[in-house]
Design a protein around this motif. Structure first.
Motif, PDB file in Angstrom:
ATOM      1  N   SER A  25       0.824  -1.207   0.000  1.00 28.58           N
ATOM      2  CA  SER A  25       0.000   0.000   0.000  1.00 28.58           C
ATOM      3  C   SER A  25       0.858   1.258   0.000  1.00 28.58           C
ATOM      4  O   SER A  25       0.497   2.265  -0.616  1.00 28.58           O
ATOM      5  CB  SER A  25      -0.935   0.002   1.214  1.00 28.58           C
ATOM      6  OG  SER A  25      -0.210  -0.130   2.423  1.00 28.58           O
TER       7      SER A  25
ATOM      8  N   GLU B  44      -1.472  -5.608   0.539  1.00 27.73           N
ATOM      9  CA  GLU B  44      -1.185  -6.572   1.588  1.00 27.73           C
ATOM     10  C   GLU B  44      -2.429  -6.886   2.410  1.00 27.73           C
ATOM     11  O   GLU B  44      -3.452  -6.207   2.296  1.00 27.73           O
ATOM     12  CB  GLU B  44      -0.055  -6.076   2.498  1.00 27.73           C
ATOM     13  CG  GLU B  44      -0.412  -4.856   3.337  1.00 27.73           C
ATOM     14  CD  GLU B  44       0.040  -3.555   2.686  1.00 27.73           C
ATOM     15  OE1 GLU B  44       0.395  -2.632   3.438  1.00 27.73           O
ATOM     16  OE2 GLU B  44      -0.008  -3.443   1.449  1.00 27.73           O
ATOM     17  N   ALA B  45      -2.343  -7.911   3.231  1.00 27.95           N
ATOM     18  CA  ALA B  45      -3.484  -8.327   4.038  1.00 27.95           C
ATOM     19  C   ALA B  45      -2.989  -8.937   5.341  1.00 27.95           C
ATOM     20  O   ALA B  45      -1.819  -9.305   5.472  1.00 27.95           O
ATOM     21  CB  ALA B  45      -4.347  -9.330   3.280  1.00 27.95           C
TER      22      ALA B  45
ATOM     23  N   CYS C 223      -0.698 -12.848  -0.698  1.00 27.86           N
ATOM     24  CA  CYS C 223      -1.573 -11.938   0.035  1.00 27.86           C
ATOM     25  C   CYS C 223      -2.763 -12.670   0.622  1.00 27.86           C
ATOM     26  O   CYS C 223      -3.329 -12.241   1.632  1.00 27.86           O
ATOM     27  CB  CYS C 223      -2.031 -10.784  -0.855  1.00 27.86           C
ATOM     28  SG  CYS C 223      -3.080 -11.293  -2.248  1.00 27.86           S
TER      29      CYS C 223
ATOM     30  N   GLU D 137       1.983  -7.535   8.335  1.00 30.81           N
ATOM     31  CA  GLU D 137       1.955  -8.703   7.454  1.00 30.81           C
ATOM     32  C   GLU D 137       3.341  -9.338   7.406  1.00 30.81           C
ATOM     33  O   GLU D 137       4.313  -8.693   7.019  1.00 30.81           O
ATOM     34  CB  GLU D 137       1.523  -8.295   6.046  1.00 30.81           C
ATOM     35  CG  GLU D 137       1.403  -9.496   5.116  1.00 30.81           C
ATOM     36  CD  GLU D 137       1.213  -9.086   3.657  1.00 30.81           C
ATOM     37  OE1 GLU D 137       0.396  -9.703   2.967  1.00 30.81           O
ATOM     38  OE2 GLU D 137       1.914  -8.143   3.221  1.00 30.81           O
TER      39      GLU D 137
ATOM     40  N   LYS E 215      -6.133  -2.568  10.149  1.00 30.43           N
ATOM     41  CA  LYS E 215      -5.812  -1.774   8.965  1.00 30.43           C
ATOM     42  C   LYS E 215      -6.273  -2.448   7.675  1.00 30.43           C
ATOM     43  O   LYS E 215      -6.526  -1.782   6.673  1.00 30.43           O
ATOM     44  CB  LYS E 215      -4.298  -1.541   8.924  1.00 30.43           C
ATOM     45  CG  LYS E 215      -3.807  -0.700   7.749  1.00 30.43           C
ATOM     46  CD  LYS E 215      -2.290  -0.526   7.804  1.00 30.43           C
ATOM     47  CE  LYS E 215      -1.794   0.286   6.609  1.00 30.43           C
ATOM     48  NZ  LYS E 215      -0.310   0.424   6.632  1.00 30.43           N
ATOM     49  N   TYR E 216      -6.395  -3.787   7.725  1.00 23.81           N
ATOM     50  CA  TYR E 216      -6.618  -4.531   6.487  1.00 23.81           C
ATOM     51  C   TYR E 216      -8.010  -5.152   6.443  1.00 23.81           C
ATOM     52  O   TYR E 216      -8.688  -5.268   7.464  1.00 23.81           O
ATOM     53  CB  TYR E 216      -5.553  -5.612   6.331  1.00 23.81           C
ATOM     54  CG  TYR E 216      -4.151  -5.056   6.364  1.00 23.81           C
ATOM     55  CD1 TYR E 216      -3.687  -4.260   5.328  1.00 23.81           C
ATOM     56  CD2 TYR E 216      -3.304  -5.288   7.442  1.00 23.81           C
ATOM     57  CE1 TYR E 216      -2.413  -3.727   5.346  1.00 23.81           C
ATOM     58  CE2 TYR E 216      -2.024  -4.759   7.465  1.00 23.81           C
ATOM     59  CZ  TYR E 216      -1.579  -3.978   6.424  1.00 23.81           C
ATOM     60  OH  TYR E 216      -0.332  -3.444   6.445  1.00 23.81           O
TER      61      TYR E 216
ATOM     62  N   GLN F 152      -8.994  -7.953   3.672  1.00 20.86           N
ATOM     63  CA  GLN F 152      -9.137  -8.796   2.489  1.00 20.86           C
ATOM     64  C   GLN F 152     -10.040  -9.989   2.754  1.00 20.86           C
ATOM     65  O   GLN F 152     -11.121 -10.098   2.205  1.00 20.86           O
ATOM     66  CB  GLN F 152      -7.773  -9.285   1.990  1.00 20.86           C
ATOM     67  CG  GLN F 152      -7.858  -9.975   0.627  1.00 20.86           C
ATOM     68  CD  GLN F 152      -6.636 -10.828   0.333  1.00 20.86           C
ATOM     69  OE1 GLN F 152      -6.520 -11.946   0.809  1.00 20.86           O
ATOM     70  NE2 GLN F 152      -5.712 -10.284  -0.444  1.00 20.86           N
TER      71      GLN F 152
ATOM     72  N   SER G  79      -6.861  -1.069   3.543  1.00 17.56           N
ATOM     73  CA  SER G  79      -5.547  -1.031   2.888  1.00 17.56           C
ATOM     74  C   SER G  79      -5.202  -2.334   2.192  1.00 17.56           C
ATOM     75  O   SER G  79      -4.043  -2.576   1.848  1.00 17.56           O
ATOM     76  CB  SER G  79      -4.458  -0.701   3.928  1.00 17.56           C
ATOM     77  OG  SER G  79      -4.597   0.624   4.387  1.00 17.56           O
ATOM     78  N   SER G  80      -6.195  -3.186   1.951  1.00 19.42           N
ATOM     79  CA  SER G  80      -5.950  -4.459   1.271  1.00 19.42           C
ATOM     80  C   SER G  80      -6.293  -4.431  -0.207  1.00 19.42           C
ATOM     81  O   SER G  80      -5.757  -5.228  -0.975  1.00 19.42           O
ATOM     82  CB  SER G  80      -6.748  -5.589   1.942  1.00 19.42           C
ATOM     83  OG  SER G  80      -6.174  -5.942   3.181  1.00 19.42           O
TER      84      SER G  80
END
Length: 364
Positions: free
Chosen positions: A42, A65-66, A108, A201, A226-227, A229, A284-285
């Motif tokens: 990200s 990312e995740a 990811c 991550e 933050k993520y 996915q 952010s994923s």
């Protein structure tokens, strides 16, 4: 490349070789890029978007990312004697191993943090560590023959791509141990209860286990993270009457997670969807939705041509245009008052002109 060459006009598809950090910024700074499709971190995506002189014009598709969660429900560990149900731990652990360690965990879509009921986390970690210790570790081409049946297997855990990744894995392990975590398997450092690795991550062969007292902790982590996915929920819940309450709990968890994650997996590892199904993420994923049809929509812009669908000159004009236009269109009609209106949309994919972009003195 040969297929592209045969299928598209010259200049439609362009390949630029070199490091992304070198080639991408000049392209973005030129202002001639209309759409950005990017898979990576990200932070790198943010820099590329900021490089564009008019970032509001960009159509952006990102896969980033995740920190995909694996949530192991308390009912997995209940005594199901008399219910006629057996928890299939072999299947659950197979999905867990594949979800965390396939491709060295460097994808990811990997499972990157496992939530286990606190009073069961010790036994779960030991069960997982036993399986990790039986993995074949080595270089990708090294064969291992089973002395019993002669079958050949190749390593399931292989070297990381560079020394920086190795040092990063070590730093996560050291940080976790310094905050009370324990290394569970005798050959490495792959299972513990930790801190820094909870939010960063790892993108590597590390399996952190986070014990929880209540599902409220798991939900809070998901909502505050933050993520967004994917998540995997492992449960033995069924529709039988004795499990009705557990079914409600799982259903509520799915409802809550549906506003956080792009994909929710039940009793299976996280992974790519079939290409006919949407593959998305939040926060952010990811940005945008990927599938065969969704990808076309992400990089296409509809243009509306409208008209009063009256007999006479206008109708003749539209029929002539429709015969000669090569654009893909979807035609609709609607009535309003005394008139019928029609419109059609033309779908035009963004094109990037590369003629005058120069990278380090090389004209493309």
């Amino acid at each position: 490349m040969e297929a592209f060459h045969k299928s598209f006009p010259p200049g439609t598809i362009n390949f630029i070789s070199g490091k992304g950090r070198v080639t991408m910024p000049p392209l973005m700074k030129s202002g001639r890029v209309d759409s950005l499709a990017f898979i990576g971190a990200s932070s790198a995506a943010d820099r590329l978007i900021k490089d564009h002189p008019e970032p509001h014009r960009l159509k952006v598709f990102l896969q980033l990312e995740a920190k995909n969660m694996g949530v192991y429900m308390p009912n997995l560990f209940d005594d199901n004697e008399g219910t006629g149900e057996q928890v299939d731990w072999d299947s659950i652990m197979k999905e867990t191993m594949a979800g965390t360690l396939s491709y060295n965990g460097q994808r990811c879509t990997a499972l990157k943090l496992l939530f286990v009921p606190k009073d069961k986390s010790e036994g779960f970690a030991s069960m997982l560590a036993e399986r990790v210790e039986n993995l074949h570790v080595g270089l990708p081409w090294e064969k291992k023959e089973n002395p019993n049946d002669g079958t050949i297997t190749y390593p399931q855990i292989t070297p990381l791509p560079n020394r920086d990744r190795v040092e990063y894995m070590k730093s996560l392990i050291q940080d976790a141990v310094s905050k009370g975590a324990r290394v569970m398997n005798k050959n490495g450092g792959n299972h513990w209860q930790s801190r820094r690795v909870d939010s960063n991550e790892q993108f590597g062969p590390i399996i952190p286990i986070a014990p929880y007292d209540s599902l409220a902790e798991v939900i809070t982590y998901a909502k505050d993270g933050k993520y967004g996915q994917q998540v995997s929920i492992f449960t033995s819940t069924s529709d039988h009457s004795h499990h009705s309450e557990e079914s409600k709990i799982v259903a509520d968890l799915i409802d809550r997670f549906s506003t956080v994650f792009g994909k929710i997996n039940i009793n299976s590892q996280c992974g790519r969807s079939p290409d006919t199904a949407p593959f998305s993420g939040r926060r952010s994923s990811a940005m945008g939705v990927m599938s065969v049809s969704h990808a076309l929509s992400e990089f296409s812009i509809p243009t509306l041509v409208s008209y009063k669908d009256d007999a006479g000159m206008t109708r003749n004009v539209i029929e002539g245009v429709e015969r000669h236009s090569s654009d893909t269109r979807h035609e609709c009609r609607f009535a309003s008052g005394e008139h019928t209106y029609g419109y059609y949309t033309t779908i035009t994919t963004s094109q990037i002109g590369m003629d005058d972009i120069i990278i380090h003195g090389i004209r493309l």
